[in-house]
Design a protein around this motif. Structure first.
Motif, PDB file in Angstrom:
ATOM      1  N   ASN A   1      -1.465  -2.051   1.534  1.00 41.84           N
ATOM      2  CA  ASN A   1      -2.688  -0.944   1.907  1.00 41.84           C
ATOM      3  C   ASN A   1      -2.994  -0.966   3.198  1.00 41.84           C
ATOM      4  N   GLY A   2      -2.057  -0.780   4.177  1.00 45.41           N
ATOM      5  CA  GLY A   2      -2.440  -1.006   5.491  1.00 45.41           C
ATOM      6  C   GLY A   2      -2.093  -2.265   6.125  1.00 45.41           C
ATOM      7  N   ALA A   3      -2.126  -2.357   7.547  1.00 47.82           N
ATOM      8  CA  ALA A   3      -1.896  -3.796   7.978  1.00 47.82           C
ATOM      9  C   ALA A   3      -3.233  -4.632   7.705  1.00 47.82           C
ATOM     10  N   LEU A   4      -4.320  -4.342   7.673  1.00 51.87           N
ATOM     11  CA  LEU A   4      -5.411  -5.242   6.992  1.00 51.87           C
ATOM     12  C   LEU A   4      -4.955  -5.875   5.982  1.00 51.87           C
ATOM     13  N   GLU A   5      -4.629  -5.265   4.934  1.00 50.47           N
ATOM     14  CA  GLU A   5      -4.363  -5.988   3.701  1.00 50.47           C
ATOM     15  C   GLU A   5      -3.262  -6.579   3.738  1.00 50.47           C
ATOM     16  N   ALA A   6      -2.132  -6.559   4.610  1.00 48.76           N
ATOM     17  CA  ALA A   6      -1.057  -7.334   4.905  1.00 48.76           C
ATOM     18  C   ALA A   6      -1.446  -8.654   5.409  1.00 48.76           C
TER      19      ALA A   6
ATOM     20  N   SER B   1       2.301  -1.476  10.137  1.00 47.19           N
ATOM     21  CA  SER B   1       1.709  -0.228   9.558  1.00 47.19           C
ATOM     22  C   SER B   1       2.105   1.013  10.042  1.00 47.19           C
ATOM     23  N   PHE B   2       1.915   1.981   9.421  1.00 44.33           N
ATOM     24  CA  PHE B   2       2.171   3.281   9.927  1.00 44.33           C
ATOM     25  C   PHE B   2       1.216   4.084   9.989  1.00 44.33           C
ATOM     26  N   SER B   3      -0.015   3.351   9.939  1.00 47.57           N
ATOM     27  CA  SER B   3      -1.265   4.177  10.153  1.00 47.57           C
ATOM     28  C   SER B   3      -1.816   4.616  11.596  1.00 47.57           C
ATOM     29  N   LYS B   4      -1.057   3.845  12.610  1.00 53.11           N
ATOM     30  CA  LYS B   4      -1.542   4.093  13.948  1.00 53.11           C
ATOM     31  C   LYS B   4      -0.380   5.238  14.474  1.00 53.11           C
ATOM     32  N   SER B   5       0.851   5.099  13.815  1.00 53.22           N
ATOM     33  CA  SER B   5       1.599   5.994  14.369  1.00 53.22           C
ATOM     34  C   SER B   5       2.017   7.211  13.628  1.00 53.22           C
ATOM     35  N   ALA B   6       1.790   7.259  12.010  1.00 51.26           N
ATOM     36  CA  ALA B   6       2.201   8.628  11.561  1.00 51.26           C
ATOM     37  C   ALA B   6       0.852   9.226  10.819  1.00 51.26           C
ATOM     38  N   ALA B   7       0.376   8.441   9.831  1.00 57.47           N
ATOM     39  CA  ALA B   7      -0.533   9.042   8.950  1.00 57.47           C
ATOM     40  C   ALA B   7      -1.614   8.003   8.482  1.00 57.47           C
ATOM     41  N   PRO B   8      -2.595   7.908   9.122  1.00 55.84           N
ATOM     42  CA  PRO B   8      -3.818   7.099   8.905  1.00 55.84           C
ATOM     43  C   PRO B   8      -4.189   7.115   7.526  1.00 55.84           C
ATOM     44  N   GLY B   9      -4.262   8.134   7.004  1.00 57.89           N
ATOM     45  CA  GLY B   9      -4.923   8.437   5.636  1.00 57.89           C
ATOM     46  C   GLY B   9      -3.901   7.883   4.422  1.00 57.89           C
ATOM     47  N   TYR B  10      -2.705   7.638   4.930  1.00 58.01           N
ATOM     48  CA  TYR B  10      -1.729   7.269   3.907  1.00 58.01           C
ATOM     49  C   TYR B  10      -2.010   5.544   3.631  1.00 58.01           C
ATOM     50  N   ARG B  11      -2.263   4.992   4.459  1.00 62.03           N
ATOM     51  CA  ARG B  11      -2.616   3.570   4.207  1.00 62.03           C
ATOM     52  C   ARG B  11      -1.300   2.777   3.829  1.00 62.03           C
ATOM     53  N   ILE B  12      -0.341   3.012   4.584  1.00 63.93           N
ATOM     54  CA  ILE B  12       0.875   2.171   4.201  1.00 63.93           C
ATOM     55  C   ILE B  12       1.232   1.076   5.542  1.00 63.93           C
ATOM     56  N   GLY B  13       0.954  -0.172   4.933  1.00 57.74           N
ATOM     57  CA  GLY B  13       1.406  -1.312   5.768  1.00 57.74           C
ATOM     58  C   GLY B  13       2.319  -1.985   5.039  1.00 57.74           C
ATOM     59  N   TRP B  14       2.818  -3.049   5.838  1.00 65.90           N
ATOM     60  CA  TRP B  14       3.922  -3.816   5.159  1.00 65.90           C
ATOM     61  C   TRP B  14       3.795  -5.259   5.784  1.00 65.90           C
ATOM     62  N   CYS B  15       4.334  -6.214   5.133  1.00 64.28           N
ATOM     63  CA  CYS B  15       4.503  -7.517   5.586  1.00 64.28           C
ATOM     64  C   CYS B  15       5.923  -8.217   5.436  1.00 64.28           C
ATOM     65  N   ALA B  16       6.456  -9.030   6.308  1.00 69.05           N
ATOM     66  CA  ALA B  16       7.720  -9.651   6.084  1.00 69.05           C
ATOM     67  C   ALA B  16       7.150 -10.972   6.089  1.00 69.05           C
TER      68      ALA B  16
ATOM     69  N   VAL C   1      -1.837  -9.257  -8.090  1.00 70.27           N
ATOM     70  CA  VAL C   1      -3.448  -9.428  -8.875  1.00 70.27           C
ATOM     71  C   VAL C   1      -4.536  -8.690  -7.982  1.00 70.27           C
ATOM     72  N   THR C   2      -4.327  -8.288  -6.871  1.00 78.74           N
ATOM     73  CA  THR C   2      -5.274  -7.750  -5.997  1.00 78.74           C
ATOM     74  C   THR C   2      -5.558  -6.277  -6.373  1.00 78.74           C
ATOM     75  N   ASN C   3      -4.267  -5.415  -6.439  1.00 81.71           N
ATOM     76  CA  ASN C   3      -4.526  -4.316  -6.614  1.00 81.71           C
ATOM     77  C   ASN C   3      -3.150  -3.442  -7.446  1.00 81.71           C
ATOM     78  N   VAL C   4      -2.499  -4.299  -7.923  1.00 83.05           N
ATOM     79  CA  VAL C   4      -1.304  -3.933  -8.656  1.00 83.05           C
ATOM     80  C   VAL C   4      -0.162  -3.833  -7.741  1.00 83.05           C
ATOM     81  N   ALA C   5      -0.339  -2.461  -7.072  1.00 79.82           N
ATOM     82  CA  ALA C   5       0.792  -1.897  -6.299  1.00 79.82           C
ATOM     83  C   ALA C   5       0.169  -1.059  -5.252  1.00 79.82           C
ATOM     84  N   THR C   6       0.807  -0.505  -4.248  1.00 74.36           N
ATOM     85  CA  THR C   6       0.523   0.555  -3.343  1.00 74.36           C
ATOM     86  C   THR C   6       0.855   2.093  -3.963  1.00 74.36           C
ATOM     87  N   ALA C   7       0.089   2.836  -3.747  1.00 72.40           N
ATOM     88  CA  ALA C   7       0.229   4.197  -4.407  1.00 72.40           C
ATOM     89  C   ALA C   7       1.581   4.722  -4.224  1.00 72.40           C
TER      90      ALA C   7
END
Length: 478
Positions: free
Chosen positions: A179-184, A314-329, A343-349
């Motif tokens: 859920n966004g880069a901050l969660e990552a 994240s795609f929040s800064k470039s595409a859709a802030p409200g989507y809150r789609i981030g990722w990590c590797a 255990v934090t929130n099961v999964a992203t929407a």
């Protein structure tokens, strides 16, 4: 012809304008001569000149060709950096945040330069709408179900494919949707630290990251560096040898707030340092897609061989802030991060993952970026020009090669919190510099976001802000 060829051509002419090959007031070569010399189509040349016109660097005159109006470089010095405090400290950014103002800006008279987020007018609205419709038409009901903790496998595959743009080599299994880069960032920190541990961060740094670190009960060492080159690798290594450091949190490209991009050599050296010292490096590359040059810059993860670098984006800064789609590797820590995500929130929407998948698969995201990047560069250049015109001459200002923000050092007698309040009274909002340091440093610095579609209202807001700063000097002199 590749779609980005006109951007590369525009960059080539911009460099020639800045280095004086084509001085201000001179004419650019004719379309015919450029076509014959560079073997490119007239259409490509015209698209490149349109990019330069949008930036305000050239102007086309009927029957006279194109003339150079201005350069894109500034004579203003770069901001200075604050001396390092190379000892571990408790994080108390909450106290600093209490000094800032967060007004309700529903009043349309306000112009806000506070948030580093795209204006709705800059988002790919129609493409997002179509992708959402497509995602919701799935008769299997997949968009109504939980995704796996790691995220939709097809979306992870598309993100992994994009790693070739920054010379990476990710596979789908390397990617975790958040859920966004901050969660990552939070998940990566939780995977490699425990309460009371110490992490190194570069300074200044986004206040949301400091809040995350504070919430995890971690200590920090803030490491500043050159306004052009960023942190000093030798100093980083010296600290890690003399103190127990659990992780380093660094920004590869266009750091928020000061816009610094690390060189490829420094990125490679940091990756080698992480491997040699066995210290995880969390690489926050949220602004990498918003570069102003023809090619996307690499990141620290590009040079990671043994998985000690944990990339967050994240795609929040470039595409859709409200989507809150981030990722990590997360490299060698992938399993731990997936478990923590579960255990934090099961999964992203699910539906927003599927919508973003459509955006990537259809090429709509890349088409959007090809339009967005020159526009963001234009907005930044216009903002820089306005600051030069309306602010005192003794300021210092960053010159980022991408991203959304400018970092401005004001005269030392300016208090950024007091300035923010005066600006709000004049229907303008800015981000005070102390928000970007645990110690409340950068008291006479401010961050301005270049995220508003340019118009008279935006320019007038910057003019008012400049008057406020100049009047502070007058008041001080009484």
């Amino acid at each position: 012809m590749k779609d980005f060829q006109y951007i590369a051509l525009a960059d080539q002419f911009e460099i020639s304008i800045n280095n004086g090959t084509y001085p201000v007031g001179s004419k650019l070569p004719s379309l015919r001569s450029i076509r014959e010399q560079l073997k490119v189509s007239v259409g490509t040349i015209l698209k490149a000149f349109m990019v330069l016109e949008d930036k305000g660097l050239i102007v086309g005159k009927e029957r006279s060709g194109f003339m150079v109006l201005r350069t894109s470089v500034s004579s203003i010095h770069l901001p200075q950096y604050v001396e390092n405090k190379t000892f571990a400290q408790e994080v108390a950014i909450g106290k600093v945040l209490q000094e800032a103002s967060f007004p309700d800006l529903e009043n349309k008279s306000y112009v806000s330069f506070f948030n580093a987020v795209l204006s709705p007018d800059l988002l790919p609205f129609n493409a997002l709408r179509r992708s959402l419709q497509q995602a919701s038409r799935d008769l299997t009901g997949q968009h109504l179900q939980y995704e796996s903790a790691a995220g939709n496998i097809h979306l992870r595959t598309e993100i992994a494919k994009r790693s070739f743009l920054w010379q990476g080599k990710l596979a789908a299994d390397d990617v975790i949707i958040t859920n966004g880069a901050l969660e990552a960032v939070s998940l990566c920190l939780r995977a490699v630290t425990k309460m009371g541990d110490t992490v190194i961060v570069q300074s200044p740094i986004y206040h949301g990251i400091l809040q995350t670190i504070e919430s995890l009960g971690l200590k920090i060492i803030e490491l500043s560096g050159s306004p052009l080159a960023g942190i000093n690798i030798e100093e980083l290594e010296e600290i890690c040898k003399s103190q127990k450091i659990s992780a380093c949190l660094l920004i590869s490209n266009f750091n928020n707030p000061n816009g610094i991009m690390l060189s490829n050599e420094k990125k490679q050296a940091i990756a080698a340092f992480a491997e040699r010292m066995k210290i995880p490096v969390i690489d926050d590359d949220i602004y990498g897609d918003l570069h102003f040059q023809a090619q996307r810059p690499t990141n620290i993860k590009s040079y990671d061989e043994e998985g000690w670098v944990m990339l967050c984006s994240s795609f929040s800064k470039s595409a859709a802030p409200g989507y809150r789609i981030g990722w990590c590797a997360a490299g060698r820590f992938t399993d731990q991060v997936v478990k923590l995500k579960a255990v934090t929130n099961v999964a992203t929407a699910s539906i927003v993952q599927l919508s973003l998948l459509q955006l990537l698969k259809t090429g709509a995201y890349d088409r959007h970026l090809r339009k967005l990047r020159p526009e963001l560069h234009r907005l930044m250049l216009l903002t820089i020009q306005a600051v030069e015109n309306y602010f005192p001459s003794d300021i210092r200002m960053s010159r980022p090669g991408g991203g959304l923000v400018l970092w401005i050092e004001l005269p030392e007698y300016i208090n950024a919190f007091e300035l923010q309040q005066k600006a709000i009274d004049q229907f303008v909002n800015i981000a005070p510099g102390p928000l970007f340091s645990n110690n409340g440093d950068y008291i006479h610095y401010i961050r301005i976001s270049c995220n508003n579609v340019w118009n008279t209202k935006v320019e007038e807001a910057l003019k008012r802000l400049g008057r406020i700063i100049k009047s502070t000097r007058v008041d001080r002199g009484r």
